[in-house]
Design a protein around this motif. Structure first.
Motif, mmCIF file in Angstrom:
data_model
loop_
_atom_site.group_PDB
_atom_site.id
_atom_site.type_symbol
_atom_site.label_atom_id
_atom_site.label_comp_id
_atom_site.label_asym_id
_atom_site.label_seq_id
_atom_site.Cartn_x
_atom_site.Cartn_y
_atom_site.Cartn_z
ATOM 1 N N CYS A 1 0.957 -1.270 -0.005
ATOM 2 C CA CYS A 1 -0.136 0.031 -0.129
ATOM 3 C C CYS A 1 0.797 1.198 -0.158
ATOM 4 O O CYS A 1 1.787 1.361 0.825
ATOM 5 N N THR A 2 0.680 2.028 -1.239
ATOM 6 C CA THR A 2 1.544 2.940 -1.396
ATOM 7 C C THR A 2 1.161 4.470 -0.220
ATOM 8 O O THR A 2 0.111 4.542 0.122
ATOM 9 N N GLU A 3 1.655 5.351 -0.510
ATOM 10 C CA GLU A 3 1.305 6.845 0.494
ATOM 11 C C GLU A 3 0.257 7.552 -0.093
ATOM 12 O O GLU A 3 -0.123 8.143 0.513
ATOM 13 N N GLN A 4 -0.111 7.141 -1.569
ATOM 14 C CA GLN A 4 -1.140 7.652 -2.090
ATOM 15 C C GLN A 4 -2.234 6.936 -1.750
ATOM 16 O O GLN A 4 -3.653 7.296 -2.279
ATOM 17 N N GLY A 5 -2.344 5.699 -1.233
ATOM 18 C CA GLY A 5 -3.571 4.760 -0.918
ATOM 19 C C GLY A 5 -3.704 3.832 -2.060
ATOM 20 O O GLY A 5 -4.919 3.437 -2.180
ATOM 21 N N ASN A 6 -2.807 3.772 -2.956
ATOM 22 C CA ASN A 6 -3.119 2.658 -4.054
ATOM 23 C C ASN A 6 -2.193 1.477 -3.729
ATOM 24 O O ASN A 6 -1.063 1.605 -3.367
ATOM 25 N N TRP A 7 -2.652 0.205 -4.334
ATOM 26 C CA TRP A 7 -1.554 -0.740 -4.170
ATOM 27 C C TRP A 7 -0.595 -0.683 -5.271
ATOM 28 O O TRP A 7 -0.855 -0.280 -6.413
ATOM 29 N N SER A 8 0.463 -1.209 -4.973
ATOM 30 C CA SER A 8 1.654 -1.097 -5.926
ATOM 31 C C SER A 8 1.245 -2.074 -7.182
ATOM 32 O O SER A 8 1.703 -1.550 -8.202
ATOM 33 N N TYR A 9 0.859 -3.263 -6.955
ATOM 34 C CA TYR A 9 0.235 -4.063 -7.955
ATOM 35 C C TYR A 9 -0.795 -4.870 -7.754
ATOM 36 O O TYR A 9 -1.145 -4.987 -6.594
ATOM 37 N N ILE A 10 -1.653 -4.873 -8.747
ATOM 38 C CA ILE A 10 -2.918 -5.756 -8.627
ATOM 39 C C ILE A 10 -2.384 -7.333 -8.574
ATOM 40 O O ILE A 10 -1.830 -7.716 -9.399
ATOM 41 N N PRO A 11 -2.783 -8.183 -7.252
ATOM 42 C CA PRO A 11 -2.153 -9.285 -7.275
ATOM 43 C C PRO A 11 -2.941 -10.312 -8.616
ATOM 44 O O PRO A 11 -3.891 -10.183 -9.063
ATOM 45 N N PRO A 12 -1.870 -11.288 -9.206
ATOM 46 C CA PRO A 12 -2.230 -11.812 -10.448
ATOM 47 C C PRO A 12 -3.177 -12.835 -9.975
ATOM 48 O O PRO A 12 -3.459 -13.320 -8.810
ATOM 49 N N VAL A 13 -3.911 -13.589 -10.876
ATOM 50 C CA VAL A 13 -4.804 -14.589 -10.755
ATOM 51 C C VAL A 13 -4.128 -15.999 -10.935
ATOM 52 O O VAL A 13 -3.048 -16.221 -11.622
ATOM 53 N N CYS A 14 -4.382 -16.895 -9.930
ATOM 54 C CA CYS A 14 -3.992 -18.239 -9.770
ATOM 55 C C CYS A 14 -4.726 -19.121 -10.749
ATOM 56 O O CYS A 14 -5.739 -19.215 -10.821
ATOM 57 N N GLN A 15 -3.806 -19.719 -11.848
ATOM 58 C CA GLN A 15 -4.354 -20.678 -12.895
ATOM 59 C C GLN A 15 -3.854 -22.045 -12.497
ATOM 60 O O GLN A 15 -2.800 -22.175 -12.078
ATOM 61 N N ALA A 16 -4.869 -22.829 -13.178
ATOM 62 C CA ALA A 16 -4.210 -24.217 -13.215
ATOM 63 C C ALA A 16 -2.986 -24.589 -13.993
ATOM 64 O O ALA A 16 -2.999 -24.131 -15.116
#
Length: 186
Positions: free
Chosen positions: A109-124
């Motif tokens: 969580c950055t100082e601007q209130g945004n996540w630095s990355y959107i977590p990726p999806v887990c795929q089979a």
């Protein structure tokens, strides 16, 4: 006329100008917050002629990010030094057994209130496509997650008058390999 002393809020700074004397009439104080915190209240206070400050003392509160949603076929483990999903929080993605992700597995969580990355999806995990059914035989497959992926399985049968040489079934395992190769019918 003198106003009461002002203290800097936790996680904040106080800068005052006192033209006539410390915390006296016409004194002004500016409040600012440290990185990752935002001001709740007025940024500037003035000492008025009645001995009161122009507004109540402000607070600095930690910046918050939107809560992260649960990840299908995976889990998030977070370290929250201040508050859950707030400035300074770091989360790591761990995919379930038989699943993988493409991308960065951590975010903060950055100082601007945004996540630095959107977590990726887990795929089979994917297995390579199986060759066709054996000559003089048949192959029946089930794909509970997606085609030729983890937990997919295939069964083999031979036509009447032929004998199966090899395993009669195979499964796509967590390493992305079929447990057995396609048999032959002789």
């Amino acid at each position: 006329v003198t106003c009461n002393e002002i203290l800097a809020p936790a996680k904040g700074h106080l800068t005052c100008a006192d033209p006539l004397g410390k915390y006296s009439f016409r004194s002004t104080c500016n409040i600012s917050c440290v990185e990752g915190h935002k001001l709740r209240g007025k940024a500037t206070l003035s000492c008025l002629s009645d001995g009161n400050w122009s507004a109540p003392t402000s607070d600095c509160e930690v910046v918050k990010c939107d809560p992260l949603k649960p990840i299908p076929h995976g889990s998030l483990q977070c370290y929250d030094p201040v508050e859950k999903f707030a400035y300074g929080s770091t989360c790591w993605l761990k995919c379930d057994f038989g699943f993988v992700h493409n991308g960065t597995n951590s975010t903060h969580c950055t100082e601007q209130g945004n996540w630095s990355y959107i977590p990726p999806v887990c795929q089979a995990i994917q297995c390579s496509p199986l060759s066709d059914a054996p000559s003089y035989g048949s192959m029946t497959c089930t794909h509970p997650l997606s085609t030729n992926s983890y937990n997919s399985s295939c069964e083999f049968k031979c036509e009447e008058g032929f004998v199966l040489k090899g395993a009669d079934s195979t499964h796509c395992d967590h390493t992305g390999h079929w447990t057995h190769s396609t048999p032959i019918c002789t």
